[in-house]
Each structure stands twice: as structure tokens, then as C-alpha cells.
Design a protein around this motif. Structure first.
Motif, short mmCIF file in Angstrom:
data_model
loop_
_atom_site.label_atom_id
_atom_site.label_comp_id
_atom_site.label_asym_id
_atom_site.label_seq_id
_atom_site.Cartn_x
_atom_site.Cartn_y
_atom_site.Cartn_z
N LYS A 46 0.79 -1.23 0.00
CA LYS A 46 0.00 0.00 0.00
C LYS A 46 0.82 1.28 0.00
O LYS A 46 0.27 2.36 -0.13
CB LYS A 46 -0.92 0.02 1.23
N ALA A 47 2.10 1.21 0.16
CA ALA A 47 2.90 2.43 0.28
C ALA A 47 4.25 2.24 -0.42
O ALA A 47 4.68 1.13 -0.68
CB ALA A 47 3.11 2.78 1.75
N ASP A 48 4.88 3.36 -0.73
CA ASP A 48 6.20 3.32 -1.35
C ASP A 48 7.23 3.06 -0.26
O ASP A 48 8.02 3.93 0.12
CB ASP A 48 6.48 4.64 -2.06
N VAL A 49 7.22 1.83 0.23
CA VAL A 49 8.04 1.48 1.37
C VAL A 49 9.52 1.48 1.02
O VAL A 49 10.36 1.91 1.82
CB VAL A 49 7.61 0.11 1.93
N ALA A 50 9.86 1.01 -0.17
CA ALA A 50 11.27 0.93 -0.54
C ALA A 50 11.93 2.31 -0.48
O ALA A 50 13.03 2.47 0.07
CB ALA A 50 11.41 0.33 -1.93
N ALA A 51 11.25 3.32 -1.03
CA ALA A 51 11.81 4.67 -1.03
C ALA A 51 11.88 5.22 0.39
O ALA A 51 12.87 5.88 0.77
CB ALA A 51 10.97 5.59 -1.91
N ALA A 52 10.86 4.96 1.20
CA ALA A 52 10.85 5.46 2.58
C ALA A 52 11.97 4.81 3.39
O ALA A 52 12.66 5.48 4.17
CB ALA A 52 9.50 5.19 3.22
N LEU A 53 12.17 3.51 3.21
CA LEU A 53 13.24 2.83 3.93
C LEU A 53 14.61 3.34 3.50
O LEU A 53 15.51 3.51 4.33
CB LEU A 53 13.15 1.32 3.69
N ALA A 54 14.76 3.57 2.21
CA ALA A 54 16.03 4.09 1.72
C ALA A 54 16.36 5.43 2.37
O ALA A 54 17.50 5.68 2.78
CB ALA A 54 15.99 4.22 0.20
N ALA A 55 15.35 6.29 2.49
CA ALA A 55 15.56 7.60 3.13
C ALA A 55 15.87 7.43 4.61
O ALA A 55 16.70 8.15 5.17
CB ALA A 55 14.32 8.47 2.93
N GLU A 56 15.19 6.49 5.26
CA GLU A 56 15.40 6.26 6.68
C GLU A 56 16.81 5.74 6.97
O GLU A 56 17.43 6.10 7.99
CB GLU A 56 14.37 5.25 7.20
N LEU A 57 17.33 4.90 6.09
CA LEU A 57 18.62 4.26 6.32
C LEU A 57 19.79 5.04 5.74
O LEU A 57 20.95 4.74 6.04
CB LEU A 57 18.60 2.85 5.71
N ALA A 58 19.51 6.05 4.93
CA ALA A 58 20.57 6.79 4.23
C ALA A 58 21.64 7.37 5.16
O ALA A 58 22.83 7.34 4.82
CB ALA A 58 19.95 7.90 3.39
N PRO A 59 21.28 7.90 6.34
CA PRO A 59 22.34 8.48 7.19
C PRO A 59 23.44 7.51 7.58
O PRO A 59 24.56 7.93 7.90
CB PRO A 59 21.56 8.95 8.43
#
Length: 559
Positions: A459-472
Motif C-alpha cells: 500500500k505504500a512506497d516502502v522501498a523509497a521510505a526505507l532508503a531515506a530512513e537508512l541513508a544516514p
């Protein structure tokens, strides 16, 4: 020669200390997730909860368990549960600390789609409450059941504006009144939930309880409910949200204990559950005999409403297990820093240092993930945070709670036989061990959480959200980089239920590592990645690599 009756080499119990001030992992998680948060209230709460007096109340509430009285001596139904006075002391402390409905009292929260208030304590109400909930769990978790349910159901009452206007101020009040009486006569109230039935369990669509329309009044559409609930915790709450089959399908209803004329609603308590742990809390089986209830939301929309409430109680499961981990670790560290064996204090023995450091890693990672999830609740108007709340809720509930029982067993082993007995300060460990499985089972066991994660992925663009969350954390550790690189494809290709648990585990580990990189000392982050992600770890706690900075990790974890 030492007389046989002289007690030596028995550690002093951990009491009279501040649960918050000594918890560096929690303090740094708050600093990272809510830097503007004023923690003075948490420090005061930590001092109260760490006192010997409150520990005594926690013990008494578990020793003197709730007693059910179905009838009075004249044969009239009363359906009351009697608690030890210490239970009410603990409940009053939790309510006065605002661990129930107070986050919903923020300015603007009465609208159906509230916007978060400006940055500051108001903007961090859920984080503040989450930290307090964790601290209280260290003292006594089982009385927090009605506290957690009140937190979860309060916003759902907006589905019936009339009821919300009447009950909302009392649900967010910091006044505790245990008396069973009309809501207008109480300054503060609590609420529970009644969802599962004996034939369905987690499959609430199989519910057989029936709701029949019974006219309208000031609270809207009224119904008569007949049926049962297999798990009905905290039956002395002032009201409940329950599921029942209405003409349009499974529906959510508001069911008070005391009716407008002062009579008891037809909620018959059949028996109290004899549980492994959670002893101070009264969990019951009940029957509804044409009980009066009012519609909340729309007919046929019961499941989506329950899922919303489940999100909040699942946060509390992760918070609760994190708090229990911290308390078990603190007791183990306290014991090992005093107990002598083979010529040294236990905390100086190399193998014990490995165990304690490993437990400390697990505890701080759980805390970091739980507080991060609470931050998402405070930022609900942000799209990234909404996606992360949807994803982190099932993985936090799954992974942290799955680790709890193993963690408690290992911490108990640090105390040896002293950890296995019930009496004394170290007897708290046995209570923790019995409590640990509950959070993994309650509000959806591991398979339910993994399936919920799969629904979120669709239901959501989880891959992109996770990438942003883990980027740091990219570039900080080679093994973490490899895991981060693999997740987008695994998320997008998740089609089989067979792999859902493994994905939930790996997402949890990756997010924990990224959070520790940003909020914990470098040696702790490195040890977490080396063990949990790179695989330099065995199948039991205490198998960290020899290059681990044990001194830094253990010193940071000391209570």
C-alpha cells in the motif's frame, strides 16, 4: 571462622535509584528523536518508579491477585473485580504521569485529521508518553493494560462526536477514580477493548456476537449486544470498545459499564484468566446479555477501526518489552557488579562481560527502535513518517517482542539460582520472565505481524521510505551497506508469506543499526553491526567477537 548464619557475598537489591537518569540509551534516543523535549518530568517519574516503596507496591499487586465477585451476598449480580490497594496506587501513579490519554489532549487534536502543534513538548507528546511508559514497565507492566487500552481507544471515539465530547475530557484527565459509578460523577475514566472470541482469536471476522438496533438518543444509534468475549482485559474499566456483527457487518460499539439510570450494563464476567504472568491485571471472559451499546463510526467498518487501535497497542508492546529488557539488564548488572566468584566480581569475568555487553546491545537497540516509532506518531502529517509508522509498527512489535523471552532467560542466568526465586529484590527477574511472552502474543502474534507487514508493503512506497530512513548510516559499516542495498528489491518482490518473518527481522535490524549510528557511541554501533548483521555472533547471547569494546558498552549500560 564465619558463623553460618552470617550472610556474605549476597548483592544488595537495586532500589532507590532513578530509572531515567541512569538510562543513557533512552536519554540519547530522546535527544535524537525529540531534541526540544523537556525531560524534567521523566526524571521526576524515574525517581518515583525506582523507589523501594513503589517496588513494594508492584510486588504486592502481583502477590495479591485480582478477585472476582459475580454476586453479592443476597444473590444479586455485581460483576466486580476486587484489587489489592497497591494496584490502585500503581494505577494512580500511571494516570497522574499521563501515560493513558493525555497525548490526545493537545491543542487541535479534536479534529478528525489533526495537525501537529509547533515544535516543542506539545509536538512530542507521544514520545514523552512512550518514554514514561517504558519507565513504568520497569516497575510493573501488568497494570498498564488499561492504561494502554485507554491510549488506543480515545481517538477512535471521534467516530461518535457526542460520546467523545462527553468522555474525551475525562479520558485525558490525570485523575484516577477506581469506583464503579456513572461517568458524570467521575473526574477521570479508563477504557478497555473487547475484540477476540473463543472461536476466532485473531480472526475477528469470525466473531459471532450480534448487535441489534435499538433506537436513537443523544449518543446516536443505540444497539443491544448479545454474545461473548474470550479475552476481556481490565473488566473494571468504565467503558469498552467492542466488535459485534451489525446488519451491515462487523462494527465497532461503545459499551459503558454503568448506564444512564445508574444501573449496571448487562456485562456478565464469567471468570478471570489464570495466566502465566501479567498477574496484577484482571483478564476475563464475559458474556453480553442484551447489553446497551452505541455505534462508533459506520456500520461494517469495525475491522479498519480495530486496526487503527491495534497500531497504538502494538507500539506499547514494543515499548513494554524494551522497558522489561532494560530492567532485566539493570538487575543483572547490579548483581554482577557485587557478586564475587572465582576470585573476581562477576562483572570482571571475561565470559560474563561478553554476556552483559551483548544484552546491553539488544536493550539499547530495542529502545532506539521503540522511541523512533513513537516519533512517527507525533509527525503524522508528514508523508515519510506516515509510511514509517505503518512499516515500523509490525516490525517493532515482531522483532523486539520476539527477542524478549530469550533476553530475560539470559539475564536471569546472570543471577544464577537467585534469579529463579520469587522473593526479594532479585525476585523481580522471575516476574519479568513470566511477563515477556505476553507482548509477543498480545495484539497479534508473530505471524500476524509479518502478514501486516506484507499488507503495508502493498500500500505504500516502502522501498523509497526505507532508503531515506537508512541513508544516514550508508558507508558506516560494510555489512550494513550490503543489507541496505538488498532491501529495496526484497521489499518490492515480497510475494510469499514464507519469507515475511525473515524480512521483518532484517528490516528491524537495519533500522536499529541506522538509529544506533546516529544516537549511540561508535563502539556500540560497530558491535551491533558486527554481531547482528555481519554474523560475527553465535546462537546465544555472550558470543560477541573478541575485538568488541566491552568496557564502553558495559559502562554505558550501568543503571
Amino acid at each position: 571462622m564465619t558463623p553460618t548464619h552470617e550472610v556474605v557475598n549476597q548483592p544488595q537489591p537495586l532500589a532507590g535509584y532513578n530509572l531515567f537518569d541512569g538510562n543513557r540509551g533512552l536519554r540519547d534516543a530522546l535527544k535524537f528523536n525529540a531534541p526540544a523535549l523537556d525531560v524534567a518530568e521523566l526524571s521526576s517519574l524515574g525517581a518515583t518508579l525506582g523507589s523501594a516503596q513503589m517496588q513494594t507496591h508492584a510486588r504486592l499487586a502481583n502477590v495479591h491477585t485480582p478477585q472476582l465477585h459475580t454476586h453479592d451476598r443476597f444473590g444479586r449480580r455485581v460483576d466486580e473485580v476486587e484489587f489489592h490497594p497497591s494496584y490502585h496506587v500503581l494505577m494512580r501513579a500511571a494516570v497522574e504521569a499521563g501515560l493513558h490519554g493525555t497525548p490526545w489532549a493537545r491543542e487541535g487534536e479534536k479534529s478528525p485529521h489533526p495537525s501537529p502543534p509547533p515544535e516543542g513538548e506539545g509536538a512530542n507528546a507521544h514520545v514523552l508518553r512512550a518514554a514514561g511508559f517504558m519507565l513504568f514497565t520497569e516497575l510493573e507492566p501488568s497494570i498498564l493494560c488499561p492504561i494502554s487500552m485507554t491510549y488506543a481507544v480515545t481517538p477512535a471515539l471521534r467516530g461518535n462526536a457526542a460520546i467523545y465530547n462527553d468522555w474525551g475530557p475525562r479520558l485525558t484527565s490525570r485523575a484516577y477514580d477506581p469506583q464503579l459509578k456513572h461517568w458524570r460523577d467521575k473526574a477521570g475514566v479508563t477504557m478497555g477493548m473487547g475484540m477476540t472470541e473463543k472461536q476466532g482469536g485473531s480472526d475477528v471476522r469470525a466473531n459471532t456476537t450480534v448487535a441489534v438496533p435499538d433506537g436513537e438518543d443523544a449518543w446516536g444509534k443505540r444497539y443491544r449486544i448479545t454474545g461473548h468475549k474470550w479475552f476481556f482485559s481490565a473488566p473494571m474499566c468504565d467503558a469498552f470498545l467492542v466488535l459485534a456483527q451489525a446488519p451491515a457487518g462487523l462494527t465497532c460499539f461503545f459499551l459503558p459499564r454503568v448506564l444512564e439510570d445508574g444501573s449496571l450494563n448487562a456485562i456478565h464476567i464469567q471468570r478471570l484468566k489464570d495466566k502465566l504472568g501479567n498477574k496484577a491485571n484482571a483478564s476475563s471472559e464475559v458474556e453480553f446479555h442484551s447489553a446497551q451499546a452505541w455505534l462508533v463510526g459506520d456500520e461494517g467498518r469495525g475491522v479498519p477501526q480495530i486496526l487503527e487501535m491495534g497500531t497504538m497497542t502494538r507500539l506499547d508492546c514494543a515499548l513494554g518489552t524494551s522497558g522489561l529488557m532494560r530492567q532485566a539488564l539493570s538487575i543483572a548488572l547490579n548483581h554482577c557488579s557485587q557478586r564475587l566468584a572465582f576470585g573476581k566480581r562477576l562483572i570482571e569475568q571475561p565470559l560474563m562481560r561478553n554476556v552483559l555487553a551483548d544484552l546491553a546491545l539488544e536493550s539499547e537497540a530495542a529502545t532506539a527502535l521503540s522511541i523512533r516509532l513513537a516519533r512517527a506518531f507525533d509527525r503524522s502529517s508528514d508523508e515519510h513518517e506516515r509510511v514509517m509508522a505503518r512499516v515500523l509498527t509490525p516490525i517493532s512489535k515482531f522483532w523486539i517482542c520476539k527477542r524478549g523471552s530469550h533476553f530475560a532467560q539470559e539475564a536471569m542466568e546472570c543471577l544464577g539460582g537467585n534469579g529463579y526465586v520469587e522473593e526479594g529484590g532479585e525476585g523481580i527477574m522471575a516476574r519479568i520472565y513470566r511477563e515477556m511472552p505476553l507482548n509477543s502474543i498480545w495484539e497479534g502474534a508473530g505471524n500476524i505481524m509479518s502478514l501486516d507487514l506484507m499488507r503495508a508493503l502493498r500500500k505504500a512506497d516502502v522501498a523509497a521510505a526505507l532508503a531515506a530512513e537508512l541513508a544516514p548510516a550508508k558507508g558506516a559499516h560494510a555489512a550494513l551497506d550490503r543489507m541496505i542495498a538488498s532491501l529495496p528489491m526484497r521489499v518490492e518482490e515480497m510475494a510469499s508469506e514464507m519469507h515475511a518473518r525473515r524480512l521483518a527481522q532484517d528490516v528491524a535490524l537495519a533500522v536499529q543499526a541506522a538509529l544506533l549510528f546516529q544516537s549511540a557511541p561508535a563502539p556500540l554501533f560497530a558491535a551491533f553491526c558486527d554481531s547482528r548483521i555481519a554474523g560475527n555472533w553465535g546462537h546465544a547471547f555472550g558470543t560477541l567477537g573478541a575485538a568488541t569494546d566491552f568496557d564502553t558498552i558495559i559502562e554505558r549500560a550501568m543503571p
